[in-house]
Scaffold this motif. Structure first.
Motif, PDB file in Angstrom:
ATOM      1  N   MET A 108     -36.885 -18.174  -5.932  1.00 27.57           N
ATOM      2  CA  MET A 108     -36.232 -18.970  -4.913  1.00 27.57           C
ATOM      3  C   MET A 108     -34.826 -18.464  -4.693  1.00 27.57           C
TER       4      MET A 108
ATOM      5  N   GLU B 107     -35.666 -27.268  -0.923  1.00 26.10           N
ATOM      6  CA  GLU B 107     -36.460 -26.119  -1.347  1.00 26.10           C
ATOM      7  C   GLU B 107     -37.037 -26.418  -2.721  1.00 26.10           C
TER       8      GLU B 107
ATOM      9  N   ASP C 232     -42.225 -20.524  -2.882  1.00 29.90           N
ATOM     10  CA  ASP C 232     -40.972 -21.062  -2.358  1.00 29.90           C
ATOM     11  C   ASP C 232     -41.262 -21.848  -1.085  1.00 29.90           C
TER      12      ASP C 232
END
Length: 705
Positions: free
Chosen positions: A1, A281, A312
């Motif tokens: 990420m 996220e 992600d």
């Protein structure tokens, strides 16, 4: 990420655990935000203390510091600077300057410091500082720390990191790690449960002006966010015999990131605008790595395998509403990416002609699959799908590498290492920009290390390198907060560079030590934003570039002045960069790169007590960024300062309290947006942000069980 790390974290080579970190931190897409402790670890230089044999540090040497683990001990080794390269392109040859029991650490999901933190101090037999060229591990150069350990039982340790800020953020409550290390017969094992986390935020005015400097709008803004990365990591080592050893590394974690940025914009004329901007996220990640080493023919062979994957899921939404009840306007962007890496590697080493030889080969298969969507807020309040085909697709790279290495101790004071080989790679892209290409590139290095005296060593290296691509640059993406969009580029190639490095380490006797590093890189196919034929912009290869860096790390102790246990750490960096701007043709520094940095940290371990106290300052300067329709610069400062106090035996625990941002450093952002492509378009508006970060308080507890 990937998130944008605060400006000063990216620039800082060290912000010690006593608290020099950059706290406000705007997040976007670049790298995972570090916890204050992780940022503190970024490049620790420590001071010498009297006593001990030069180059060898026994456990008794560290007693006055009450270390909990191998990382605590290594921070106290005179003049040693930890270099934690993440081996971004495959596994490759060793490039971290710390090894354990003569072996490199090959995990990619756990940082070098994470792994050192899990080695209990009572299992460390000694730490040896040696010249990298003198080892039979190709790729090492300059000073290297070899940590020798022995585990005969089971022990555990923990650290808890918490903190809070006066404004804009929630308390940071659940950071830290608990780990258990032990052995049973021929099996050694480590199990660790950790959570790297952070809380960040700032508030303050944003002023928008036109080309003449007249105010167009004043905005009342603040942002706040949070990041957590809980992870379970294990390591198993099994000695089948004195010459056959196997390792198994397993890790699983999840990332959770949120950020909100409400805003009220009051224009000179027109309705007042209220903005609701937020992003989130999350996603899982795992790594499986294994290796086995055994005799083969006249030498020793090591087989390594690694599988890594990360999911992600990203979402960003911006909605503007108006006090005259006119129609709200807004956009929404979603993106789901799966990124993985699969590596197989062998290393075969043998001795011949009083030299160490190694033949290595590596096959790496990298992949990215992405699905993205862009939406616009319709009059009925629902989001309508827009065409965003350029953000969907996949990228793969199949890469093969072979390297032959030669290392020889020419004299007792002079060592030579040579490496040479090549790599072949094939990059393929699917989706609207489908394309496939293949490349062959040479790689190699020559390095010399010279130790004319016990308190002086000099190392130099010339290296040909190939950079690592960010697969996300192949596909289109948007940033709703600043109303920016970039296209994809299916013609991207990795940059290549010639790297020239010189490292000088000088002991200063009872006063401490000093380290000076001079590096110069000449890049080909340098990557930055460049103009697209359709009028947009994308990340691409923009030609040649150069960067020269001078770095000094000095550690001074004040015992000769009668101030026992006190030491000062100084780090200074200066960079000179040159690249031709693809939009204007002007020579400029690299976008957003570090120009200079100064950090000074004082620590006093009070003799005869368990107390320590200190403080530090940090300041840095970054270059502006350059894009087709705007230029700008993000910074935090001008100066961060901190104070701390520590007690090393509170019912057997080490307790540290830190007051950071004593001088009220602020979060700043300035950009100029043009009404068309630079450099011919007129200025559309200028934006100036000046936000309060406020005081930061941190509290850490560590112990063993």
């Amino acid at each position: 990420m990937r998130f944008r790390v605060p400006t000063c974290v990216l620039a800082s080579a060290s912000a010690l655990a006593i608290g020099v970190t950059c706290p406000a931190a705007a997040q976007d897409t670049a790298a995972v935000p570090e916890t204050p402790e992780a940022a503190a670890d970024a490049n620790d230089t420590v001071l010498p203390t009297p006593g001990g044999t030069a180059g060898v540090f026994e456990p008794a040497y560290f007693t006055q510091f009450a270390p909990r683990n191998a990382l605590d001990m290594l921070r106290r080794v005179p003049g040693f600077t930890i270099s934690d390269d993440d081996n971004g392109r495959g596994l490759g040859q060793a490039n971290q300057n710390v090894i354990v029991n003569g072996e490199r650490l090959a995990s990619k999901s756990d940082s070098l410091r994470d792994q050192l933190r899990r080695i209990p101090a009572d299992t460390v037999l000694r730490i040896e500082i040696v010249e990298g060229n003198s080892l039979d591990i190709p790729g090492l150069n300059g000073q290297v720390a070899n940590i020798l350990t022995s585990s005969t039982g089971t022990s555990g340790q923990f650290n808890w990191r918490t903190g809070f800020r006066a404004y804009n953020t929630q308390a940071q409550l659940y950071g830290g790690e608990v780990s258990v290390t032990g052995s049973s017969g021929r099996l050694d094992y480590t199990v660790a449960l950790s959570n790297d986390n952070n809380r960040f935020g700032a508030d303050g005015p944003v002023v928008i002006t036109d080309a003449s400097g007249a105010v167009i709008e004043v905005q009342d803004t603040k942002f706040s966010g949070r990041f957590d990365n809980p992870k379970l990591a294990t390591n198993f080592n099994y000695d089948f015999s004195d010459s056959v050893t196997a390792n198994l590394n397993l890790a699983y974690g999840e990332d959770f990131f949120t950020r909100s940025e409400p805003e009220i914009g009051t224009p000179l004329t027109g309705p007042v605008r209220t903005r609701d901007a937020r992003r989130a996220e999350d996603g899982p990640e795992y790594e499986i790595g294994a290796d086995i080493e055994f005799p083969f023919g006249p030498g020793q062979i090591k087989l390594i395998g690694l599988e890594r994957f990360e999911r992600d899921n990203f979402e960003s939404q911006v909605v503007d509403s108006f006090d005259d009840l006119s129609r709200s306007r807004g956009s929404r962007f979603v993106q789901s990416s799966g990124e993985g890496e699969r590596i197989g590697r062998f290393e075969y080493g043998w001795s011949l002609w009083d030299a160490d030889w190694q033949l290595s080969g590596e096959a790496a298969f990298n992949r990215l699959n992405r699905v993205a969507g862009l939406f616009e807020l319709a009059p009925d309040g629902e989001f309508v799908d827009l065409n965003f085909a350029g953000g969907n697709g996949g990228v793969t790279e199949d890469r093969y590498e072979a390297i032959l290495s030669f290392g020889k101790q020419l004299t007792p004071a002079l060592a030579l290492q040579l490496t040479g080989g090549a790599e072949y790679s094939k990059i393929a892209q699917t989706g609207s920009g489908a394309n496939a290409r293949s490349f062959q590139r040479p790689k190699g290095s020559v390095s010399l290390s010279w130790k004319p005296r016990e308190d002086l060593d000099i190392a130099g290296e010339i290296r040909r390198s190939v950079g690592q691509l960010s697969f996300g640059d192949f596909l289109a993406s948007v940033s709703l907060d600043d109303d920016n969009e970039r296209g994809g580029n299916n013609e991207l190639v990795p940059n290549q560079s010639w790297n020239f490095d010189l490292e000088v380490n000088k002991g200063l006797g009872a006063w401490g030590s000093a380290k000076l590093e001079l590096s110069h890189a000449q890049f080909e196919d340098f990557i930055d934003f460049f103009p697209l034929a359709n009028g947009g912009e994308a990340r691409g290869n923009i030609g040649d570039a150069t960067r020269t860096q001078l770095e000094m790390n000095t550690t001074l102790q004040f015992d000769p002045l009668g101030w026992s246990g006190a030491r000062l750490e100084i780090q200074a960096i200066k960079r000179w960069m040159s690249v031709t701007d693809p939009f204007t043709g002007e020579d400029r520094p690299f976008s957003g790169d570090l120009i200079d940095l100064l950090e000074m940290d004082l620590r006093h371990d009070v003799p005869g007590t368990d107390w320590a106290w200190g403080g530090g300052i940090f300041t840095n300067n970054n270059a502006p960024y350059s894009r087709r329709f705007e230029t700008g610069r993000e910074s935090e400062g001008p100066v961060f300062a901190n104070l701390f106090v520590e007690h090393k035996d509170v019912f057997g625990l080490t307790v540290n309290a830190t007051y950071a941002n004593v001088l009220n450093a602020r979060n700043n952002f300035v950009r100029t947006v043009f009404d068309g492509p630079r450099p011919t378009a007129p200025v559309l508006f200028r934006e100036v942000q000046d936000r309060r970060i406020g005081p930061i308080f941190r509290f850490a507890v560590s112990g063993s069980f």
